[in-house]
Scaffold this active site. Structure first.
Site, short mmCIF file in Angstrom:
data_model
loop_
_atom_site.label_atom_id
_atom_site.label_comp_id
_atom_site.label_asym_id
_atom_site.label_seq_id
_atom_site.Cartn_x
_atom_site.Cartn_y
_atom_site.Cartn_z
N SER A 143 0.85 -1.20 0.00
CA SER A 143 0.00 0.00 0.00
C SER A 143 0.88 1.24 0.00
CB SER A 143 -0.87 0.01 1.26
OG SER A 143 -1.48 1.28 1.42
N TYR A 156 -2.14 -0.82 10.46
CA TYR A 156 -2.24 -1.36 9.09
C TYR A 156 -1.07 -0.85 8.25
CZ TYR A 156 -3.92 -1.27 4.20
OH TYR A 156 -4.02 -1.38 2.84
N LYS A 160 1.96 -2.91 6.21
CA LYS A 160 2.25 -2.78 4.78
C LYS A 160 3.72 -2.40 4.56
CE LYS A 160 -1.75 -3.87 2.99
NZ LYS A 160 -1.87 -4.96 2.02
P1 NAP Z 1 -11.96 -5.26 -0.73
O1 NAP Z 1 -12.55 -4.61 -1.93
O2 NAP Z 1 -12.56 -4.97 0.59
O3 NAP Z 1 -11.90 -6.83 -1.02
C1 NAP Z 1 -11.69 -7.66 0.00
C2 NAP Z 1 -11.58 -9.10 -0.52
O4 NAP Z 1 -10.81 -9.78 0.43
C3 NAP Z 1 -12.91 -9.81 -0.63
O5 NAP Z 1 -12.84 -10.74 -1.70
C4 NAP Z 1 -12.98 -10.57 0.71
O6 NAP Z 1 -13.87 -11.66 0.56
C5 NAP Z 1 -11.51 -10.93 0.88
N1 NAP Z 1 -11.00 -11.15 2.25
C6 NAP Z 1 -11.11 -10.34 3.31
N2 NAP Z 1 -10.45 -10.86 4.37
C7 NAP Z 1 -9.90 -12.04 3.94
C8 NAP Z 1 -9.10 -13.04 4.54
N3 NAP Z 1 -8.74 -12.97 5.84
N4 NAP Z 1 -8.71 -14.11 3.81
C9 NAP Z 1 -9.07 -14.20 2.51
N5 NAP Z 1 -9.83 -13.29 1.88
C10 NAP Z 1 -10.23 -12.22 2.58
O7 NAP Z 1 -10.39 -4.87 -0.55
P2 NAP Z 1 -9.39 -4.19 -1.60
O8 NAP Z 1 -9.49 -2.72 -1.49
O9 NAP Z 1 -9.55 -4.83 -2.92
O10 NAP Z 1 -7.97 -4.59 -0.96
C11 NAP Z 1 -7.17 -5.60 -1.53
C12 NAP Z 1 -5.73 -5.34 -1.14
O11 NAP Z 1 -5.33 -4.05 -1.61
C13 NAP Z 1 -5.44 -5.35 0.35
O12 NAP Z 1 -4.18 -5.94 0.57
C14 NAP Z 1 -5.39 -3.89 0.71
O13 NAP Z 1 -4.58 -3.64 1.84
C15 NAP Z 1 -4.72 -3.34 -0.54
N6 NAP Z 1 -4.90 -1.91 -0.71
C16 NAP Z 1 -6.14 -1.39 -0.95
C17 NAP Z 1 -6.25 -0.01 -1.12
C18 NAP Z 1 -7.58 0.65 -1.40
O14 NAP Z 1 -7.62 1.90 -1.38
N7 NAP Z 1 -8.63 -0.10 -1.67
C19 NAP Z 1 -5.12 0.80 -1.04
C20 NAP Z 1 -3.89 0.23 -0.80
C21 NAP Z 1 -3.78 -1.13 -0.65
P3 NAP Z 1 -14.52 -12.46 1.82
O15 NAP Z 1 -15.29 -11.47 2.61
O16 NAP Z 1 -15.34 -13.55 1.20
O17 NAP Z 1 -13.33 -13.02 2.57
#
Ligand code: NAP
Length: 256
Positions: A143, A156, A160
């Protein structure tokens, strides 16, 4: 584009958001893809959505902090597709929101269990499969908060930052086995995970989390913009890149 034809990819947390976009992109580029997350319902829905596009997809439940689930994810990947070329470690949580000094021990443990420990042990367990393939690779989703901790999600952010270290620490052992390992560091990307940041005006305008005023491009990013970077890093277009984390953040401050 069939840049990933013949490759098999396995992606954690891929039934929604960035993970789902990565799954779709890798499959559209020709990979056979195993998606996973904690809830069977979400797996079923995501598999159905991707199969509608005629993509070669298999789905299974994997809560990344459960060791048995991680083992089964890899085992089912091999049973279904016979090998593993690409591993994407994408799962992360951020259960605590607020001043870092108010982080409880249980929230801290959960964050490091899912975001760091599970990532390391999944990668460790996948290496014996990856080393059997030519030009195999790992991508770790970190991140922008890794470079400059966001005040309201301090623990968090530290987890990261640890993933940047994990990626660097694994470069030599992976290289010795012919595996590349890289990362991406997304900025504020429009998913459920970051909804508070892009939907709530009060938070959006706060100095503590500057998603827009710290972003040169002045907008949030999309999951597809992360997925295309992951596809590049996973492909044979990136065969001399390892140990790097690419920032996908519209110009948010990161590193020199
Ligand atoms: P998201 O839209 O909330 O998607 C979450 C996904 O993760 C869902 O498929 C959920 O499905 C699954 N999940 C949650 N906890 C889990 C676990 N313990 N084991 C396996 N699956 C799990 O999240 P996102 O924004 O795409 O984030 C994905 C990655 O990008 C993360 O590493 C996050 O830190 C990183 N990131 C995101 C952002 C942002 O702004 N969105 C920025 C920087 C980094 P279930 O509920 O079925 O488990």
């Amino acid at each position: 584009m069939a840049r990933l034809a013949g490759k098999v990819a396995c992606i954690t947390a891929s039934t929604d958001g960035i993970g789902f976009a990565i799954a779709r992109r890798l499959a559209r580029e020709g990979a056979r893809v195993v998606i996973s997350s904690r809830k069977q319902d979400n797996v079923d829905k995501a598999v159905a959505a991707l199969k509608k596009e005629n993509l070669d997809i298999y789905g299974t439940v994997c809560h990344v902090s459960k060791s048995d689930d991680r083992t089964r994810l890899l085992k089912e990947t091999i049973e279904k597709y016979g090998k593993l070329d690409i591993l994407i470690s994408n799962a992360a949580i951020s259960p605590s929101f607020g001043n870092i000094l108010e982080t409880t021990e249980s929230a801290w443990d959960k964050i490091f269990d899912v975001n760091v420990k599970a990532a390391f042990f999944l990668i460790k367990e996948a290496i014996p499969y990856l080393e059997k393939q030519k030009n195999s690779s790992i991508v770790v989703v970190s991140s922008i908060a890794a470079y400059s901790p966001l005040d309201l999600i301090g623990a968090y952010s530290i987890s990261k930052t640890t993933l940047l270290g994990l990626t660097k620490a694994l470069v030599n052992p992976c290289s010795q086995k012919g595996i590349r390992i890289n990362g991406i560091a997304p900025g504020i990307i429009k998913t459920k995970f970051s909804q508070l940041l892009w939907e709530n005006d009060e938070v959006k305008d706060s100095e503590a989390i500057p998603p827009f005023n710290g972003c040169a491009m002045g907008r949030v990013g999309t999951p597809d913009e992360c997925a295309s970077t992951v596809a590049f890093l996973s492909s044979d277009d990136a065969t001399y890149i390892t140990g790097e984390t690419i920032v996908v953040a519209g110009g948010m401050p990161s590193h020199l």
